[in-house]
Scaffold this motif. Structure first.
Motif, PDB file in Angstrom:
ATOM      1  N   VAL A 195       0.834  -1.199   0.000  1.00  0.00           N
ATOM      2  CA  VAL A 195       0.000   0.000   0.000  1.00  0.00           C
ATOM      3  C   VAL A 195       0.873   1.254   0.000  1.00  0.00           C
ATOM      4  N   GLY A 196       1.962   1.232   0.768  1.00  0.00           N
ATOM      5  CA  GLY A 196       2.840   2.384   0.823  1.00  0.00           C
ATOM      6  C   GLY A 196       3.490   2.690  -0.518  1.00  0.00           C
ATOM      7  N   ILE A 197       4.019   1.663  -1.185  1.00  0.00           N
ATOM      8  CA  ILE A 197       4.689   1.875  -2.475  1.00  0.00           C
ATOM      9  C   ILE A 197       3.691   2.317  -3.526  1.00  0.00           C
ATOM     10  N   ASN A 203      10.242   5.749  -5.666  1.00  0.00           N
ATOM     11  CA  ASN A 203      10.999   5.419  -6.871  1.00  0.00           C
ATOM     12  C   ASN A 203      12.228   4.561  -6.590  1.00  0.00           C
ATOM     13  N   PHE A 204      12.659   4.558  -5.327  1.00  0.00           N
ATOM     14  CA  PHE A 204      13.864   3.814  -4.965  1.00  0.00           C
ATOM     15  C   PHE A 204      13.621   3.080  -3.651  1.00  0.00           C
ATOM     16  N   GLU A 341      16.102   0.686  -8.033  1.00  0.00           N
ATOM     17  CA  GLU A 341      15.032   1.525  -8.585  1.00  0.00           C
ATOM     18  C   GLU A 341      13.763   0.687  -8.654  1.00  0.00           C
ATOM     19  N   PHE A 342      12.707   1.165  -8.010  1.00  0.00           N
ATOM     20  CA  PHE A 342      11.496   0.355  -7.878  1.00  0.00           C
ATOM     21  C   PHE A 342      10.324   1.292  -7.579  1.00  0.00           C
ATOM     22  N   GLY A 343       9.164   1.024  -8.207  1.00  0.00           N
ATOM     23  CA  GLY A 343       7.986   1.831  -7.921  1.00  0.00           C
ATOM     24  C   GLY A 343       7.139   2.054  -9.157  1.00  0.00           C
TER      25      GLY A 343
END
Length: 511
Positions: A195-197, A203-204, A341-343
């Motif tokens: 939920v947070g992401i 983005n990281f 890098e993720f999101g």
């Protein structure tokens, strides 16, 4: 050096809206129905003193909530015969025995007399814990994990003491801490993370793991942390006794000045106290003072995930984190700590720079993947870790070999139990393919084992499929989508919907 807490509202995911200078009142405590091993949620229905135990702990909890800076100087009297009896019955009847070989059933034979004697020894200072018995269990990723099996009386006293201390620390611990806490579990922290992401500008990801945490904890720092809230010297002496009791292995008792025995009842609570002061309060203060973009935090025991909007802030945090942990004798695992890098925007950003797909990270037995829904919207996918699934299947294969000559129905019942246990944890949305693969692999290994039994006609695969369909559970998703679960627990919460200053507040309301 230690910093007190600010407002009492606590975040499901500790998060900071962009450009917010002051601490958000975001952080509700997520309530869940159960958590195995919770010190103050035991079933004490078998004891006549359940009401007195509950009332005593509730009084402690209310005092801790109202007096955040006060030390508790008189706690040991709460470790009374009623609480000891409640914790004895909360133990599993078939729990492993300690170095003395005393079992739950043995102790129950004269329970009243044993508890009266134990209570007296605790309160006159004559109680002496025995060394824990060292056992080794296989790690999911390979290797062996050492565990300490305490003697039965030590388990009882540790559980009772943890129940009293939990009543205090559950009012202090921050909302993004989930591991080994009453009413919280691994799926709670994963729901909060997803939920947070998905709802913040993440983005990281800093995927951090503390190296050999339970073996490297500084006992001196641990006692100093406990003394921030606990002024009862008798409780402090009990904790020191457990830390110094040692571990028996191969006939030799080893005592260390570092670490807390992994597997001991009291260790998870002590670990949370240590990380509350060494990491949680610091990370929350750093988020409040150093970050301009969004930032989220979740921690489960010594594994934690921190998400950032800006890469520069993520790198500064990671550098500061290494320094912070080093002050308290802790190190980040170099191979298990990464910045990736993720999101929601990771795929598009990496495509624009002509890079590959977004990297993935592992957390609590799952691989987290940036994906898309059938409608093309961003979706975090969770897949069971391949290495851990292979290790689990290999262990099942070895056990099947040991059960080769058991009747087929008996083998089937055991395999069905194993599969249900696996599904209970891994049956999350987006993971169905892994569940199907797990069940199919077990069916094939079972088929191979059946066909190796002597003096039997070989079973063809079509026959095996019918046998498996009769006995083995079919894969289906058990756990709801994270945002749905979140909404059920917090009915007043609504999705982020791109609003820059939406806050997760106590109870799930918006501000």
């Amino acid at each position: 050096m230690m910093h007190g807490r600010g407002k009492s509202d606590e975040a499901i995911v500790a998060s900071k809206p962009a450009n917010e200078a002051e601490r958000s009142a975001e952080e509700p405590v997520e309530r869940r129905a159960e958590a195995e091993g919770n010190a103050n949620q035991h079933d004490t229905s078998r004891t006549p003193s359940r009401t007195s135990v509950t009332h005593g702990l509730e009084r402690i909890r209310l005092t801790a909530r109202e007096r955040k800076e006060e030390k508790f100087t008189a706690l040991l009297h709460h470790v009374d015969a009623a609480l000891l009896e409640a914790e004895f019955y909360a133990l599993k009847e078939h729990a492993a025995a300690g170095v003395d070989g005393l079992t739950w059933r043995d102790y129950e034979q004269d329970l009243a007399g044993n508890l009266v004697d134990l209570h007296a020894r605790i309160h006159r200072g004559a109680y002496r814990p025995q060394p824990s018995r060292r056992v080794h269990i296989p790690k999911p990723e390979g290797g062996q994990r050492p565990l300490a099996v305490a003697a039965l009386e030590d388990k009882i006293v540790q559980r009772a003491t943890a129940a009293v201390l939990n009543a205090i620390y559950e009012e202090d611990f921050l909302g993004f801490s989930y591991g080994f806490r009453p009413g919280r579990g691994a799926h709670d922290v994963m729901d909060a993370l997803v939920v947070g992401i998905e709802s913040r500008k993440v983005n990281f990801i800093v995927d951090a793991d503390i190296r050999s945490f339970f073996d490297t904890v500084s006992q001196d720092w641990l006692i100093r942390f406990v003394e921030h809230r606990i002024g009862d010297r008798r409780i402090i002496r009990l904790i020191r006794k457990w830390l110094r009791a040692g571990v028996l292995e191969d006939g030799i008792v080893t005592v260390s000045e570092r670490g807390t025995a992994q597997g001991a009842v009291i260790s998870p609570l002590l670990a949370n106290i240590y990380l509350h002061y060494a990491f949680d309060l610091w990370a929350e203060r750093w988020r409040r003072r150093e970050v301009m973009g969004d930032m989220i935090i979740v921690r489960y025991a010594d594994d934690f995930i921190v998400g950032f909007e800006h890469e520069a802030e993520a790198r500064r945090f990671l550098d500061a984190l290494r320094q912070r942990l080093a002050e308290f004798a802790l190190l980040l695992h170099p191979e298990k700590t990464r910045l990736i890098e993720f999101g929601r925007f990771a795929a598009a950003n990496r495509k624009r720079r002509r890079l590959g797909k977004p990297e993935t990270f592992n957390f609590l037995g799952f691989t987290f993947i940036c994906g898309k829904s059938r409608r093309g919207k961003f979706l975090i996918k969770r897949k069971s870790r391949r290495d851990r699934m292979r290790a689990k299947l290999q262990a099942i294969k070895q056990e099947l070999r040991r059960r080769t000559h058991q009747p087929v129905p008996r083998q089937a019942k055991w395999l069905a139990q194993v599969i249900r246990g696996y599904f209970n944890y891994h049956a999350v949305p987006t993971n169905r393919r892994a569940l199907v693969s797990f069940r199919d692999e077990i069916a094939r290994k079972w088929w191979q084992r059946i066909n190796r039994r002597g003096q039997r006609r070989r079973m063809v695969w079509e026959q095996m499929k019918k046998l498996a369909d009769h006995w083995l559970p079919q894969p289906h998703i058990i756990h709801p989508w994270p945002n749905q679960q979140f909404a059920v627990r917090h009915p007043r919460w609504e999705p982020y919907a791109g609003k820059p200053h939406v806050r997760f507040c106590a109870g799930g309301a918006q501000q």
